[in-house]
Scaffold this motif. Sequence first.
Motif, mmCIF file in Angstrom:
data_model
loop_
_atom_site.group_PDB
_atom_site.id
_atom_site.type_symbol
_atom_site.label_atom_id
_atom_site.label_comp_id
_atom_site.label_asym_id
_atom_site.label_seq_id
_atom_site.Cartn_x
_atom_site.Cartn_y
_atom_site.Cartn_z
ATOM 1 N N ARG A 191 31.872 48.197 29.486
ATOM 2 C CA ARG A 191 31.391 46.885 29.901
ATOM 3 C C ARG A 191 32.605 46.084 30.339
ATOM 4 O O ARG A 191 33.386 45.601 29.515
ATOM 5 N N LYS A 192 32.735 45.987 31.632
ATOM 6 C CA LYS A 192 33.869 45.275 32.194
ATOM 7 C C LYS A 192 33.482 44.728 33.551
ATOM 8 O O LYS A 192 32.855 45.414 34.354
ATOM 9 N N THR A 193 33.840 43.471 33.799
ATOM 10 C CA THR A 193 33.552 42.859 35.083
ATOM 11 C C THR A 193 34.277 43.628 36.187
ATOM 12 O O THR A 193 35.475 43.896 36.079
ATOM 13 N N CYS A 194 33.557 43.977 37.227
ATOM 14 C CA CYS A 194 34.125 44.783 38.305
ATOM 15 C C CYS A 194 35.252 44.021 39.007
ATOM 16 O O CYS A 194 35.116 42.847 39.332
ATOM 17 N N TYR A 195 36.369 44.710 39.245
ATOM 18 C CA TYR A 195 37.509 44.086 39.903
ATOM 19 C C TYR A 195 37.332 44.001 41.419
ATOM 20 O O TYR A 195 38.064 43.274 42.102
ATOM 21 N N GLN A 196 36.360 44.753 41.960
ATOM 22 C CA GLN A 196 36.142 44.737 43.404
ATOM 23 C C GLN A 196 35.560 43.386 43.830
ATOM 24 O O GLN A 196 34.933 42.689 43.034
ATOM 25 N N THR A 197 35.763 43.041 45.066
ATOM 26 C CA THR A 197 35.293 41.740 45.581
ATOM 27 C C THR A 197 34.343 41.939 46.763
ATOM 28 O O THR A 197 34.413 41.204 47.748
ATOM 29 N N CYS A 198 33.455 42.921 46.667
ATOM 30 C CA CYS A 198 32.532 43.188 47.762
ATOM 31 C C CYS A 198 31.653 41.966 48.015
ATOM 32 O O CYS A 198 31.066 41.400 47.087
ATOM 33 N N ALA A 199 31.524 41.589 49.277
ATOM 34 C CA ALA A 199 30.908 40.314 49.647
ATOM 35 C C ALA A 199 29.429 40.234 49.294
ATOM 36 O O ALA A 199 28.883 39.139 49.144
ATOM 37 N N TYR A 200 28.764 41.372 49.154
ATOM 38 C CA TYR A 200 27.321 41.406 48.936
ATOM 39 C C TYR A 200 26.946 41.653 47.481
ATOM 40 O O TYR A 200 25.768 41.608 47.133
ATOM 41 N N CYS A 201 27.915 41.923 46.623
ATOM 42 C CA CYS A 201 27.632 42.452 45.290
ATOM 43 C C CYS A 201 27.600 41.355 44.226
ATOM 44 O O CYS A 201 28.551 40.578 44.117
ATOM 45 N N PRO A 202 26.538 41.298 43.415
ATOM 46 C CA PRO A 202 26.429 40.274 42.365
ATOM 47 C C PRO A 202 26.840 40.776 40.985
ATOM 48 O O PRO A 202 26.639 40.080 39.997
ATOM 49 N N TYR A 203 27.426 41.997 40.878
ATOM 50 C CA TYR A 203 27.710 42.555 39.558
ATOM 51 C C TYR A 203 28.587 41.643 38.707
ATOM 52 O O TYR A 203 28.370 41.517 37.499
ATOM 53 N N ALA A 204 29.599 41.028 39.328
ATOM 54 C CA ALA A 204 30.499 40.184 38.545
ATOM 55 C C ALA A 204 29.733 39.030 37.896
ATOM 56 O O ALA A 204 29.992 38.650 36.749
ATOM 57 N N HIS A 205 28.760 38.466 38.627
ATOM 58 C CA HIS A 205 27.947 37.380 38.077
ATOM 59 C C HIS A 205 27.052 37.901 36.957
ATOM 60 O O HIS A 205 26.923 37.258 35.902
#
Length: 462
Positions: A191-205
Amino acid sequence: MSRVLLVNLASLPMDGNQPIFPIGVRCIQDALDRAGHVTRLVDFVEEPNSLVDLEWLYHEWDVIGFTIRNIDPIDITCSTHVDEYIAFAERIRMELGRRGLDPVLVGGGPGFSLFGNTLVGKLGLDVGVIGPGEQVMLDIAADPKPFKGRGDVLQGRRHCGFLTDTLRHPSSLMAAYSNAYQAMIGVETRRKTCYQTCAYCPYAHIDGDNTGDLKPIDVLAEEIRGIHDQGFRRIFFTDGIFNSELRYAKDVVELVRELALDGLTWSAYFTPKPFDDHFGELLQGSGVEAVVVSPDSLDDSVMRNLGKSFTTRHVSRFLDRSRKNDLPIKVNVVFGGPGETRESVRNSAGFINANLEDDELVMHVGYRVLPETALARHLGMETDRLLYPTFYPFDLNVFSWVIQDLDSRFVSPELMMNLMAGRASARKMARVEDATRTIAPPPGMTYLALASKGGDNDCCSQ
């Protein structure tokens, strides 16, 4: 002690819905059970008759939790699950009211987390949970009354049990899903916030501020053994990016190799970097059925616009290392992203033609705009106006360009049908007229959105 009913709305029979094993809600149920609460999980794949017979509802439940995994089908179609969720929740509330029952109603799950504030109201819930739900549900179950009528959403928090508790699932639920054709079950390793910054992805939120718990290998081993014992032969590691922390990813692959469970295969989402030669060698013979990467475009300019942390150079290196180790590959490409042009489509198609085998391409057209993403911020559209499918503006000629530029070996009858269906659906969707939008679409491009059945999604006009 509370009595908690959990309802897996993701198992409702809906057009375009493909229910998968409810790993998220099972984590919550397991945490509640360990804390001494009385729970029941209603899943309509396991109990189809429960959709008609609501006997399970007529008890003195203190809390009822509803989990939503997907808001709408993945493909670009004039379809959504939202209206089914709203109708089902209304039916449940009416039945509770008719019998004088008044439990605390809670919403959660990945799909719910994207639209928590909006869905709390539309579903008539008392409270919602964004992100990991175990700890918040434990708080609610410990004292439900203060949560009645709150009408807000709470941020999920770290649950220490993730590091210590082996997740074992009920046999009847496992049997219901393992009997499905090519059944697959999710396994959570970190369980870790994704380090990627893909413009379409809400995983970090959705994940929230999660600095990174890695499940101990011995706990993970017991979980995988239990899954295999119950009849599953395919697992999917649910990490946003499996090899984002390469050392730990190698430990997991080594574990799978050491377990050597008969017939077990696995897959995950990978990134082209970090991906070294040693990792490729470990993957060989591990039972991995697909090394899935998502560059989404194979034009460097569009990749930059999408926020990718790698380029086509890294994709080429990944392909070379994978082929050297005879690894099965799947490459996801989605045409119609930010800055997509006739030239960028031609560039992506050229890379595909030169570097991929027939069965290695997975292709889609159109980016569904989700809240708390760079695409949503770029468009400047309010979250509640994105509840029904809204796609980033793209030139509808993309459908034709793809067919023209891809080698004929990629243009199968199935792909042709999907493209034709996508284009037909796109043309049926409303053109968005929204005064809150901060930018206008480039010439030749248009916003697409789907109006609700009730016609109350007023950002759309036919």
